[in-house]
Design an enzyme around this catalytic site. Structure first.
Site, mmCIF file in Angstrom:
data_model
loop_
_atom_site.group_PDB
_atom_site.id
_atom_site.type_symbol
_atom_site.label_atom_id
_atom_site.label_comp_id
_atom_site.label_asym_id
_atom_site.label_seq_id
_atom_site.Cartn_x
_atom_site.Cartn_y
_atom_site.Cartn_z
ATOM 1 N N ASP A 71 0.800 -1.164 -0.137
ATOM 2 C CA ASP A 71 0.211 0.097 0.039
ATOM 3 C C ASP A 71 1.122 1.178 0.074
ATOM 4 O O ASP A 71 1.940 1.333 0.518
ATOM 5 C CB ASP A 71 -0.860 0.186 1.408
ATOM 6 C CG ASP A 71 -1.936 1.015 1.058
ATOM 7 O OD1 ASP A 71 -2.077 1.958 0.489
ATOM 8 O OD2 ASP A 71 -3.412 0.474 1.410
ATOM 9 N N HIS A 144 -10.587 0.971 -6.168
ATOM 10 C CA HIS A 144 -11.797 0.589 -6.672
ATOM 11 C C HIS A 144 -12.236 1.126 -8.207
ATOM 12 O O HIS A 144 -13.309 0.782 -8.552
ATOM 13 C CB HIS A 144 -13.040 0.868 -5.908
ATOM 14 C CG HIS A 144 -12.987 -0.154 -4.659
ATOM 15 N ND1 HIS A 144 -11.898 -0.445 -3.941
ATOM 16 C CD2 HIS A 144 -13.946 -0.951 -3.948
ATOM 17 C CE1 HIS A 144 -11.958 -1.443 -2.891
ATOM 18 N NE2 HIS A 144 -13.088 -1.613 -2.899
ATOM 19 N N HIS A 169 -11.936 -8.766 -2.890
ATOM 20 C CA HIS A 169 -12.837 -7.997 -1.944
ATOM 21 C C HIS A 169 -13.920 -7.116 -2.606
ATOM 22 O O HIS A 169 -13.334 -6.378 -3.441
ATOM 23 C CB HIS A 169 -12.138 -7.410 -0.582
ATOM 24 C CG HIS A 169 -13.052 -6.996 0.330
ATOM 25 N ND1 HIS A 169 -12.838 -5.852 1.200
ATOM 26 C CD2 HIS A 169 -14.148 -7.448 0.830
ATOM 27 C CE1 HIS A 169 -13.836 -5.840 2.066
ATOM 28 N NE2 HIS A 169 -14.615 -7.001 1.982
#
Length: 216
Positions: A71, A144, A169
């Site tokens: 990340d 996303h 996810h």
């Protein structure tokens, strides 16, 4: 009976900032425990403040492997100021940008899991471009948008070892969820269409797929 994390680990998961519900977390934990039997690392794309990392790290500890998490810690699109998922507490007042790395480190410290995690701080495509080792599990939970979700899949899915697991996810098939889950849904469909992955389970918005063939 599916193995569950110890109460103190589940408590640390629930106490951490993040968005994953408990049922999806338990499914992730079970997948991580299973994948860990391959004796290879477990890798997460999209760390935020370490909520799901707690479960991956504990599963890695149980399996005697390492959890890796990727990340840049500046937050994804929906976590920026002005969006519903923005948390002002994650903003670094000195630079005026999100910085979830301190919260992530506190989460691991409180859970007693710092020694079982390697944090790779950088953008997923850049880290994936220099990564050359197989992993037992890849958990895709980053940006996303189609750009970011596709890059995460393309960068990391090829590193899933035969028999390993790809976990995605925020898979929401409904068109009204375009911003929050349609890109992960399209990645999920792409993984199935590749012929390299076979679906194992679905829990809420979490999909678990097994690497059963080559050809991603």
């Amino acid at each position: 009976m599916t193995a569950a994390p110890k109460p103190e680990i589940l408590a640390a998961f629930e106490a951490a900032k993040g968005f994953m519900p408990v049922d999806e977390g338990l499914a992730l934990y079970a997948a991580a425990l299973e994948a860990g039997r391959l004796g290879l690392p477990l890798l997460e794309v999209g760390t935020y403040c370490g909520r799901s990392t707690v479960l991956l790290a504990d599963a890695a500890r149980e399996a005697g492997v390492t959890a890796l998490t990727v990340d840049h810690h500046r937050g994804s699109e929906e976590q920026q100021p002005g969006w519903d998922y923005h948390d002002p507490e994650t903003v670094d007042p000195e630079v005026g940008l999100m910085d979830t790395l301190p919260a992530f480190r506190r989460t691991l410290h409180r859970a007693g899991l710092e020694d079982h995690v390697i944090a790779l701080v950088g953008r997923s495509p850049q880290v994936a471009a220099v990564w050359n080792s197989p992993v037992a599990l890849v958990f895709v939970d980053g940006g996303h948008t189609d750009e970011h979700a596709s890059a995460d899949y393309e960068g990391w899915a090829p590193h899933v070892a035969p028999g390993g697991l790809l976990v995605i996810h925020d898979v929401f098939p409904e068109p009204e969820d375009e911003f929050t889950g349609q890109a992960p849904y399209r990645v999920y469909l792409r993984a199935l269409a590749s012929g390299a992955f076979t679906e194992v389970s679905a829990t809420g918005s979490l999909r678990v797929l097994r690497r059963t063939a080559e050809g991603i």
